[in-house]
Design an enzyme around this catalytic site. Structure first.
Site, PDB file in Angstrom:
ATOM      1  N   GLY A   1    -124.267  50.313  76.835  1.00  0.00           N
ATOM      2  CA  GLY A   1    -122.937  50.853  76.606  1.00  0.00           C
ATOM      3  C   GLY A   1    -122.188  51.076  77.900  1.00  0.00           C
ATOM      4  O   GLY A   1    -122.765  51.017  78.995  1.00  0.00           O
TER       5      GLY A   1
ATOM      6  N   LYS B   1    -125.784  57.733  77.828  1.00  0.00           N
ATOM      7  CA  LYS B   1    -127.104  57.076  77.792  1.00  0.00           C
ATOM      8  C   LYS B   1    -128.158  57.934  78.493  1.00  0.00           C
ATOM      9  O   LYS B   1    -129.232  58.190  77.930  1.00  0.00           O
ATOM     10  CB  LYS B   1    -126.997  55.693  78.450  1.00  0.00           C
ATOM     11  CG  LYS B   1    -126.013  54.749  77.762  1.00  0.00           C
ATOM     12  CD  LYS B   1    -126.047  53.365  78.362  1.00  0.00           C
ATOM     13  CE  LYS B   1    -125.526  53.327  79.785  1.00  0.00           C
ATOM     14  NZ  LYS B   1    -124.089  53.660  79.879  1.00  0.00           N
TER      15      LYS B   1
ATOM     16  N   GLU C   1     -86.876  58.221  79.369  1.00  0.00           N
ATOM     17  CA  GLU C   1     -87.956  58.792  78.560  1.00  0.00           C
ATOM     18  C   GLU C   1     -87.444  59.273  77.208  1.00  0.00           C
ATOM     19  O   GLU C   1     -88.158  59.174  76.198  1.00  0.00           O
ATOM     20  CB  GLU C   1     -88.636  59.935  79.322  1.00  0.00           C
ATOM     21  CG  GLU C   1     -89.305  59.522  80.625  1.00  0.00           C
ATOM     22  CD  GLU C   1     -90.360  58.446  80.440  1.00  0.00           C
ATOM     23  OE1 GLU C   1     -90.995  58.399  79.366  1.00  0.00           O
ATOM     24  OE2 GLU C   1     -90.540  57.633  81.363  1.00  0.00           O
TER      25      GLU C   1
ATOM     26  N   ASP D   1     -92.896  48.430  80.912  1.00  0.00           N
ATOM     27  CA  ASP D   1     -92.609  48.359  79.472  1.00  0.00           C
ATOM     28  C   ASP D   1     -92.360  46.920  79.041  1.00  0.00           C
ATOM     29  O   ASP D   1     -92.857  46.470  77.997  1.00  0.00           O
ATOM     30  CB  ASP D   1     -91.395  49.229  79.131  1.00  0.00           C
ATOM     31  CG  ASP D   1     -91.603  50.691  79.495  1.00  0.00           C
ATOM     32  OD1 ASP D   1     -92.759  51.147  79.401  1.00  0.00           O
ATOM     33  OD2 ASP D   1     -90.622  51.363  79.860  1.00  0.00           O
TER      34      ASP D   1
END
Length: 600
Positions: free
Chosen positions: A192, A198, A416, A493
């Site tokens: 992983g 892990k 924004e 964007d």
């Protein structure tokens, strides 16, 4: 000790050189030497004015001022002749300096040689000791009951825990399994991405089973001396057999378990392959390793040798992935229990705004929030601190010292606000969580979304809504300032929107004209070959991409023109508060003005 010997040896060398120089200088200053018979003739001829008798030499001064030396045979009759010829007789006082010099010139080289010999013998013995230690295992043993991690401390990887819990049951109750002829897996390979738990789960297995736990890194086996790694593997398994039942955990096993190549050569490669061969023998050789379970972790399973992965060695492969929203909530709950939290901390909301975070990153998120709270003198961690910690991890630290003109801040506010408004108005888009114009890293502003759940597939409507939202910032700038005043702030964007449109057409089969055919070959970038389609198809692809971009750009333009008052109000709020939350966004979307006059 070795440094002391070095200093002593250097001092002796300097002393010898200095004494040799003194002796040489004294030798250079000695008077000429003549035969003793010539000296006797000069005495008898009355040419000598003065003599100085030393240990073995006689210094002679003639009446004409000439000086010389001659050997003294210690002739007692010679004194009478000197007195008869009125020669002044002196006897030189022995200062012992010449004896001292001769003594050192004899003994100092011997001492110097002995000191150097001792020094190099010590170095040789030390090197031999280190070489002997190379063959010993570097695995660190954690005895029983010293591993304080259990399955309760591991959250968010329920399937992986269930997969390995059988190992715990076997180690605790071997007779139950042996009764039906079942054998414990020789090895478990944990696969992983980094930070997904892990190593933590391997420690939890040892903690639950209550058995000794050996931990070692794959790179610890490989040294510059060929054969050292194989010796360490043998030594490690010998130690493990004596402690059986026990667990050996090898982290980053790809360092030693890489695929073998017949064409490879060189000492480093030979050492790694010998180490791998020994590991293969120990895991499934003639000598049984009953009760020794090998657990290994890697994030690169594709490069491991096939012989290492076959049944009988690593019998079971446990896969770890990035936690989903439910797993993230469980992981955050575990870490938040360890710190004092304010009442406004909503674990579910925090899990929703952290998609793609690994378990280690979530633990770091809580720690960053705690550091920020302590920095500001708070005794509890609030949701605001955790939000700021999240933004810092994703975008970088706040750049409050950055001097930005008010005009550029206003452009950023409209940009924004455009993202937020379009996101709220299009269909199937994640809710807006907060909007900010606080610069962070290379980002001047940000719009954060709060998805209800993780998405593993996306519809065409959802993709187009996301594309329209991406164009919202660019469209807002165009509406307020005109096309000639649009800034470069939308470059990222535009890149994402174009990539979405290209994938929809060439990869995901979402084009009306081209249909469900894949035209994008990921392998093309690794080959110097042309695209796997004709020029006519390429033209259609370009037209379809252009059509999707224009359609959603126009959609964002229409939505913002229709809600121009909300755009102005939200920009005003951002200029005033810098960051607005979802409750404030809800009020603004209802037409309320949080600020009456815009700044800038």
């Amino acid at each position: 000790m070795s440094r002391t010997i070095k200093v002593f040896a250097l001092a002796l060398i300097v002393l010898v050189v200095g004494l040799y120089g003194v002796q040489t200088r004294e030798s250079d200053e000695e008077e000429p030497t003549v035969e003793y018979s010539e000296y006797i003739m000069d005495v008898r001829d009355g040419l000598i004015d003065e003599v100085t008798i030393g240990n073995s030499m006689i210094a002679v001064t003639k009446k004409n001022g000439q000086h010389y030396e001659t050997f003294d045979p210690h002739d007692s009759n010679m004194t009478d002749e000197l007195l008869e010829n009125r020669v002044k007789i002196k006897v030189a006082r022995d200062t012992g300096q010449s004896i001292f010099v001769r003594l050192f010139l004899v003994w100092v080289p011997t001492l110097l040689f002995m000191s150097t010999l001792i020094y190099f013998m010590r170095k040789l013995l030390s090197a031999i000791g280190r070489q002997m230690n190379f063959v010993h295992s570097t695995a660190r043993l954690m005895p029983v009951n010293t591993v304080n991690v259990t399955f309760n401390d591991v959250a968010g990887i329920g399937e992986a825990k269930e997969d390995v819990s059988e190992i715990v049951r076997f180690l605790n109750d071997r007779d139950r399994y042996e009764l039906v002829g079942a054998k414990i897996p020789h090895g478990i390979l944990m696969v992983g991405p980094p930070g997904t738990g892990k190593t933590l789960l391997a420690r939890a297995i040892a903690g639950e089973a209550g058995v000794p736990f050996f931990t070692v890194s794959g790179s610890d086996f490989v040294e510059m001396f060929v054969g050292v790694g194989a010796s360490r593997v043998r030594d490690m398994f010998e130690d493990a057999k004596q402690k059986a039942p026990c667990i050996i955990f090898i982290d980053e096993i790809d360092a030693v378990g890489r695929k073998r190549s017949a064409s490879a050569s060189g000492g480093g490669n030979d050492e790694r392959e010998q180490t791998l061969n020994q590991l293969l023998v120990e895991m499934d050789g003639f000598s049984g390793n009953e009760g020794v379970v090998v657990i290994a972790a890697t994030n690169r399973p594709s490069i491991l040798d096939k012989a290492l992965l076959r049944p009988g060695r690593f019998d079971r492969r446990v896969r770890f992935g990035l936690p989903d929203i439910k797993d993230r909530e469980q992981i955050l709950a575990v870490h938040l229990k360890k710190v004092p939290c304010a009442d406004d901390v909503v674990v579910g909301d925090l899990a929703r705004v952290t998609p793609g975070f690994s378990g280690a990153e979530l633990a770091n998120l809580v720690n960053e929030g705690a550091l920020l709270a302590a920095k500001l003198g708070h005794q509890e961690i609030t949701m605001d601190f955790l939000d700021k910690a999240r933004d810092k991890m994703i975008m970088g630290a706040e750049r409050r010292s950055m001097v930005m003109p008010e005009e550029e801040r206003l452009i950023t506010a409209y940009h924004e606000a455009g993202h937020a408004i379009v996101s709220r108005l299009v269909s199937e888009h994640a809710p807006v969580y907060k909007v900010s114009i606080m610069p962070r890293g290379n980002v001047l502003g940000s719009t954060v979304f709060l998805p209800e759940h993780d998405h593993y597939s996306m519809s065409r409507d959802k993709l187009e809504s996301k594309m329209a939202s991406l164009f919202g910032g660019r469209v807002a700038e165009e509406i307020i300032y005109g096309k000639n005043k649009v800034t470069t702030g939308a470059s990222n964007d535009i890149e994402h929107a174009t990539e979405l449109a290209r994938n929809m057409v060439t990869k995901w089969g979402l084009s009306d004209k081209l249909g469900p055919i894949k035209y994008k070959d990921e392998r093309q970038k690794f080959r110097n070959s042309s695209e796997p389609y004709s020029e006519k198809v390429a033209q259609i692809i370009d037209e379809e991409i252009r059509s999707l971009v224009d359609l959603n750009y126009s959609l964002a333009l229409a939505l913002l023109n229709t809600n121009i008052d909300i755009l102005h109000n939200m920009a005003q709020a951002l200029m005033h508060f810098e960051t607005i939350n979802r409750n404030q966004i809800d009020e603004l979307m209802l037409g309320k003005a949080l600020v009456t006059e815009i700044k800038g």
